[in-house]
Design a protein around this motif. Structure first.
Motif, PDB file in Angstrom:
ATOM      1  N   PHE A   1      41.855 -10.576  94.851  1.00 22.54           N
ATOM      2  CA  PHE A   1      43.238 -10.200  95.052  1.00 22.54           C
ATOM      3  C   PHE A   1      44.115 -11.442  95.156  1.00 22.54           C
ATOM      4  CE2 PHE A   1      40.590  -6.802  96.657  1.00 22.54           C
ATOM      5  CZ  PHE A   1      41.197  -5.667  96.129  1.00 22.54           C
ATOM      6  N   HIS A   2      45.363 -11.295  94.737  1.00 30.17           N
ATOM      7  CA  HIS A   2      46.317 -12.387  94.866  1.00 30.17           C
ATOM      8  C   HIS A   2      46.464 -12.768  96.335  1.00 30.17           C
ATOM      9  CE1 HIS A   2      47.885 -12.699  90.740  1.00 30.17           C
ATOM     10  NE2 HIS A   2      47.697 -11.404  90.668  1.00 30.17           N
ATOM     11  N   GLU A   3      46.818 -14.025  96.579  1.00 31.78           N
ATOM     12  CA  GLU A   3      46.960 -14.502  97.950  1.00 31.78           C
ATOM     13  C   GLU A   3      48.266 -14.059  98.591  1.00 31.78           C
ATOM     14  OE1 GLU A   3      46.504 -18.699  97.968  1.00 31.78           O
ATOM     15  OE2 GLU A   3      44.375 -18.641  97.426  1.00 31.78           O
ATOM     16  N   GLU A   4      49.278 -13.741  97.781  1.00 25.38           N
ATOM     17  CA  GLU A   4      50.560 -13.307  98.309  1.00 25.38           C
ATOM     18  C   GLU A   4      50.819 -11.854  97.915  1.00 25.38           C
ATOM     19  OE1 GLU A   4      53.757 -15.875  97.327  1.00 25.38           O
ATOM     20  OE2 GLU A   4      52.804 -17.665  98.184  1.00 25.38           O
ATOM     21  N   PRO A   5      51.525 -11.105  98.756  1.00 28.16           N
ATOM     22  CA  PRO A   5      51.828  -9.709  98.427  1.00 28.16           C
ATOM     23  C   PRO A   5      52.595  -9.585  97.122  1.00 28.16           C
ATOM     24  CG  PRO A   5      52.288 -10.150 100.743  1.00 28.16           C
ATOM     25  CD  PRO A   5      51.994 -11.473 100.114  1.00 28.16           C
ATOM     26  N   ASN A   6      52.339  -8.495  96.421  1.00 35.31           N
ATOM     27  CA  ASN A   6      53.010  -8.229  95.154  1.00 35.31           C
ATOM     28  C   ASN A   6      54.506  -8.029  95.379  1.00 35.31           C
ATOM     29  OD1 ASN A   6      53.247  -7.603  92.403  1.00 35.31           O
ATOM     30  ND2 ASN A   6      53.061  -5.411  92.814  1.00 35.31           N
TER      31      ASN A   6
ATOM     32  N   HIS B   1      51.392  -4.478  98.882  1.00 35.62           N
ATOM     33  CA  HIS B   1      49.972  -4.733  98.751  1.00 35.62           C
ATOM     34  C   HIS B   1      49.699  -6.060  98.036  1.00 35.62           C
ATOM     35  CE1 HIS B   1      51.147  -2.736  94.937  1.00 35.62           C
ATOM     36  NE2 HIS B   1      50.301  -3.607  94.394  1.00 35.62           N
ATOM     37  N   TYR B   2      48.444  -6.465  98.113  1.00 40.63           N
ATOM     38  CA  TYR B   2      47.946  -7.590  97.315  1.00 40.63           C
ATOM     39  C   TYR B   2      47.416  -7.014  96.008  1.00 40.63           C
ATOM     40  CZ  TYR B   2      47.905 -10.067 101.812  1.00 40.63           C
ATOM     41  OH  TYR B   2      48.255 -10.624 103.016  1.00 40.63           O
ATOM     42  N   LYS B   3      47.928  -7.524  94.914  1.00 41.88           N
ATOM     43  CA  LYS B   3      47.527  -6.991  93.613  1.00 41.88           C
ATOM     44  C   LYS B   3      46.140  -7.498  93.238  1.00 41.88           C
ATOM     45  CE  LYS B   3      50.003  -5.561  89.530  1.00 41.88           C
ATOM     46  NZ  LYS B   3      50.250  -4.238  90.086  1.00 41.88           N
TER      47      LYS B   3
ATOM     48  N   VAL C   1      48.525  -4.736 102.620  1.00 41.44           N
ATOM     49  CA  VAL C   1      48.792  -5.928 103.427  1.00 41.44           C
ATOM     50  C   VAL C   1      48.502  -5.650 104.889  1.00 41.44           C
ATOM     51  CG1 VAL C   1      50.599  -7.527 104.183  1.00 41.44           C
ATOM     52  CG2 VAL C   1      50.497  -6.808 101.791  1.00 41.44           C
TER      53      VAL C   1
END
Length: 468
Positions: free
Chosen positions: A414-419, A402-404, A246
């Protein structure tokens, strides 16, 4: 249709896992060691061992849990269906996904739940289960495991004979030595819990090799760094950066250093509520620099208890410092169904400190508040310094937060929101600290400057990368 699968434990560790009757059992090992398959087969095995109800039926109900819905569908459910195909019963792809297997005297109901879906989280809190399996447990908060221990053993009900065996199954690749798994497996194992550790995949006692391709681990090692091999091949505790960080501008050599709090300056605290409450303790100096002096991270702690722990921790470690303000998750201003008070009101009552909701819960603003401090140089000094005492924040900065990754046909996104994981909670508290402590004004001024200049400014991208 009769269920028939040829299965044998992949090694002595897996065999011992099956033979154990402990209430909570965890198994940890390298990739490909047969951990998940062992948990699937243990659910089927225990279902067949369930004593018959008065009507002659062996009834069980299980929850299978994964951190995110994409992983639940692509990995966990796929493993389940390899051993218990959908045609054995009825598979319902609703929320939650349910596999109901009714064959002869067996009636086995399996519910698949993902923690990133609110409807699944709500469902979990009301379930009455025989047992549960938490797949890749290192990604799950300890508070969730604690919740599960209160939901199992409740089906079938006593009037139907009760559960012959009940409990929680856990499997995982090795986490780092700051995790709850490490603490419980290696330092202080609770009564009626047991943890099993499989041998290295590339060692002489490797398990499950008969079910793997030739040279599986030799090929797996090729091109990987030592940390990755340590965790995923040797099965040792360690830390591997996964996904996209992130805060890629974070530099451990720049932003981490021993911190002594300024003696005449009060402390400011950021708090994230929820199953795993966390607090970040810091100071904003007169020149705008941030000192992040400490953190407090807990498991399965209510707001009142967390407030008491936080007061005790601050008094014990910073007795000469006042607390200027506590900035909490704005969601803490919502009243609970079981209590007319909000989380922030409870925190204020318990601590006696000035407790307020952070100026915003907007993710972009929260991330930009931290990015701005990381990118800032003031008289040649970093805009934020993190104490080595902040172990969870530090590992989160280094990639734990992180972003998964999402695997797609044309590559990786990658996902838009942090894991959501163990590192996200302390980092949320850091974001609330910085926003409440003055960074919200910095972010909004940047937006206003952008609008004045006639630009459609994206806050998250409008960054001066001063120290990359």
């Amino acid at each position: 249709m009769k269920i028939q699968r040829n299965y044998a434990p992949g090694g002595s560790t897996t065999k011992s896992f099956h033979e154990c009757d402990k209430f909570v059992r965890g198994i940890m090992g390298p990739i490909g060691s047969g951990k998940s398959t062992a948990c699937v087969m243990e659910i089927i095995r225990r279902s067949r061992m369930q004593e018959k109800s008065p009507d002659g039926i062996r009834r069980t109900r299980w929850a299978v849990i994964r951190n995110s819905y994409p992983e639940l569908k692509s990995t966990t459910i796929r493993t389940w269906l390899e051993w218990c195909p959908a045609e054995y019963g009825k598979m319902t792809y609703d929320s939650p996904i349910i596999h109901r297997v009714k064959v002869g005297e067996l009636d086995m109901e399996v519910l698949f739940l993902a923690l990133d879906r609110e409807e699944d989280q709500r469902k979990l809190l009301s379930l009455e289960l025989t047992g549960a399996w938490v797949n890749e447990a290192r990604e799950i908060p300890k508070g969730l495991v604690d919740t599960l221990t209160g939901r199992v053993g409740r089906y079938p009900p006593k009037i139907q004979g009760g559960a012959t065996w009940y409990g929680v199954l856990l499997d995982t690749n090795p986490p780092d030595d700051q995790s709850w798994w490490y603490r419980l497996a290696e330092e202080q194992t609770p009564d009626n819990w047991q943890f099993f550790r499989q041998p290295a995949g590339n060692g002489p006692n490797a398990e499950n090799l008969a079910n793997l391709p030739d040279r599986y681990y030799q090929n797996l090692i090729a091109g990987k760094d030592d940390d990755w091999i340590k965790v995923y091949v040797r099965g040792e505790y360690g830390y591997v950066v996964e996904g996209k960080a992130v805060y890629p501008m974070f530099r451990d050599s720049v932003h981490v250093a021993p911190v002594d709090p300024a003696p005449t300056l009060a402390l400011t605290i950021g708090v994230d509520f929820g199953l795993t409450p966390a607090a970040t303790i810091g100071q904003r100096l007169a020149d705008g620099r941030w000192l992040i002096v400490d953190e407090l991270v807990t498991d399965n702690t209510g707001v009142k208890r967390f407030g008491e722990l936080l007061v005790s921790y601050v008094r014990a470690n910073y007795p000469s410092h006042d607390v200027a303000a506590v900035w909490g998750d704005p969601a803490g201003n919502q009243r609970a169904q079981t209590d007319e008070r909000t989380a922030i009101e409870i925190m204020k009552e318990v601590t006696g400190w000035r407790c307020r909701a952070a100026p915003s819960n907007d993710l972009t603003m929260r991330l930009e508040a931290v990015r701005g401090a990381l990118n800032r140089l003031i008289d040649g000094r970093p805009g934020i310094i993190v104490s080595p005492k902040c172990a969870m924040l530090r590992k989160g900065f280094s990639g734990g937060y992180h972003y998964k990754a999402i695997r797609v046909a044309l590559g990786q996104q990658f996902h838009e929101e942090p894991n959501k994981n163990a590192y996200s909670h302390p980092h949320d508290s850091l974001q609330y600290l910085l926003l409440g402590g003055g960074e919200a004004d910095v972010v909004m001024n940047k937006v206003r400057r952008g609008r004045t200049a006639g630009r459609n400014t994206n806050v998250a991208n409008d960054v001066d990368y001063a120290i990359l």
